[in-house]
Design an enzyme around this catalytic site. Structure first.
Site, short mmCIF file in Angstrom:
data_model
loop_
_atom_site.label_atom_id
_atom_site.label_comp_id
_atom_site.label_asym_id
_atom_site.label_seq_id
_atom_site.Cartn_x
_atom_site.Cartn_y
_atom_site.Cartn_z
N SER A 42 -13.14 7.21 12.53
CA SER A 42 -12.62 7.16 11.16
C SER A 42 -13.70 7.31 10.39
CB SER A 42 -12.16 5.37 11.39
OG SER A 42 -12.43 4.63 10.25
N HIS A 44 -5.39 2.26 14.99
CA HIS A 44 -7.00 3.03 14.49
C HIS A 44 -8.06 2.62 15.51
CE1 HIS A 44 -8.76 5.01 11.34
NE2 HIS A 44 -9.99 3.99 11.52
#
Length: 393
Positions: free
Chosen positions: A166, A366
């Site tokens: 990320s 995610h």
């Protein structure tokens, strides 16, 4: 309605801002996690060129594997509101930090300025707004070079393998698009849930906040620079009481996470929720959030917009990056959409992009890259094969 209120109750402590003086940080640390599993652990401190003192964590070797001679170094960089603990929470045999150590690597885990392990500065105090005047641009430009150079000096090696999740991918792209010389220090880069272009992201929270918090002419002028979502003892206690396996509302704890990351009840390790909340969120600057919201609004990967008429933000020249890169992405990622990752692929040089692995699971989200069940066969085994390829094995 009751379920929505409970989820809101879980989220409110996360967004409450700086802790009060009497609030203590969680007792669960990266070091306590690693040592609990019988691995050696080291803590180091690194000072950036602009004065931030960062916590750098190391698993120098695996107690399971005998290795003679120097071990190749790997550097792992966490995402937004996270810390080095992300790489070890899942435990031996599964967490990437342990898997790399077991594979014979010298594992170093960074911590960005402002998080739980990096709240010191040579001259500034965290209670001062000036301490928090940064976003992920500075993390890429100052934090990563300082930590990676330290790793190379301590290990006597010329290069590291880089792993980012990320924001750890965003800051990597910032560094290597602006600092051409740094490419010689990276042997390969493995970007998990890469975040650069963001205009197709699915997160309902981002879509709700972006029109207001992503506008530099309104929100920034009101709130300025401050801490966002720090780690506190309250979150640890909340995880232990409300999110353990026996808790009535454990599923709602998971739903609060799914709201941000994407829904994936099949791969959610619910047993791990208390440990996750004891270490995450780990704190950040509000400007890191604002910068991402600006990316969503603009559809571009560019520098922070301060709202000044005569100073327009520049696009990051990612087409100039010349480091071997492997991407790992999925279709159910609310923060790193498949469309945006494909846009990043087109921007990178063909010679730079060595591989792009789409996780073969329709619900992979995610945060599954850190804590998901089946992570070995869906992600880590591919990473290990790519490492063998780049090492010529």
């Amino acid at each position: 309605m009751k379920q929505h209120l409970i989820i809101l109750g879980i989220l409110l402590p996360l967004i409450a801002g700086a802790p009060k003086p009497q609030e203590k940080a969680s007792s669960v640390t990266t070091g306590s996690i690693v040592e609990k599993h019988g691995y050696p652990f080291e803590e180091h401190e690194v000072q950036t060129s602009d004065g931030y003192i960062l916590g750098l964590h190391r698993i120098p070797y695996s107690s399971r594997v005998k290795s003679e001679g120097p071990r190749p170094a790997v550097f792992l960089m966490h995402g937004l509101l996270c810390s080095s603990s992300d790489w070890v929470l899942l435990g031996p045999d599964y967490a990437l930090g342990y898997r790399l150590a077991d594979a014979g690597y010298d594992v170093w885990m960074g911590n960005a300025r402002g998080n739980t392990y990096s709240k010191n500065h040579a001259t500034l105090h965290p209670l001062l707004p000036s301490f928090w005047k940064f976003d992920w641009h500075e993390i890429g430009l100052y934090d990563l070079p300082a930590m990676i150079d330290y790793v190379l000096y301590e290990t006597g090696q010329d290069q590291v393998h880089y792993f980012g999740h990320s924001q750890g991918t965003t800051s990597f792209l910032v560094l290597n698009s602006l600092n051409k010389k740094f490419k010689n220090r990276i042997k390969s880069a493995h970007l998990l849930a890469p975040v650069a272009f963001m205009d197709n992201m699915k997160s309902p929270l981002v879509k709700l906040a972006a029109p207001f918090m992503g506008d530099p002419k309104s929100w920034l002028n009101i709130f300025g620079n401050t801490q966002f979502m720090p780690n506190t003892k309250i979150m640890e206690l909340l995880g232990q009481s409300a999110c353990n396996d026996e808790a009535k509302y454990q599923s709602l704890c998971a739903n609060a996470i799914f709201l941000m990351a994407g829904y994936d009840d099949e791969n959610m390790n619910a047993t791990l929720l208390p440990e996750i909340l004891a270490t995450t969120p780990a704190g950040a600057s509000t400007n890191q959030i604002f910068h991402y919201l600006q990316e969503y609004n603009s559809g571009k990967f560019r520098e922070f917009d301060e709202g000044k008429l005569l100073k327009k933000p520049k696009n990051y020249p990612i087409e100039k990056i010349d480091v071997p890169i492997y991407l790992y992405y999925s279709e159910n990622d609310y923060m790193s959409s498949e469309v945006d990752v494909e846009k990043l692929m087109r921007k990178l040089k063909p010679s730079t992009l060595r591989g792009a692995h789409k996780v073969p699971h329709p619900k992979w989200n995610h945060l599954d890259y850190l804590w998901g069940l089946n992570i070995n066969e869906l992600v880590h085994d591919y990473i290990m094969e790519n490492l063998k390829e780049i090492n010529g094995e």
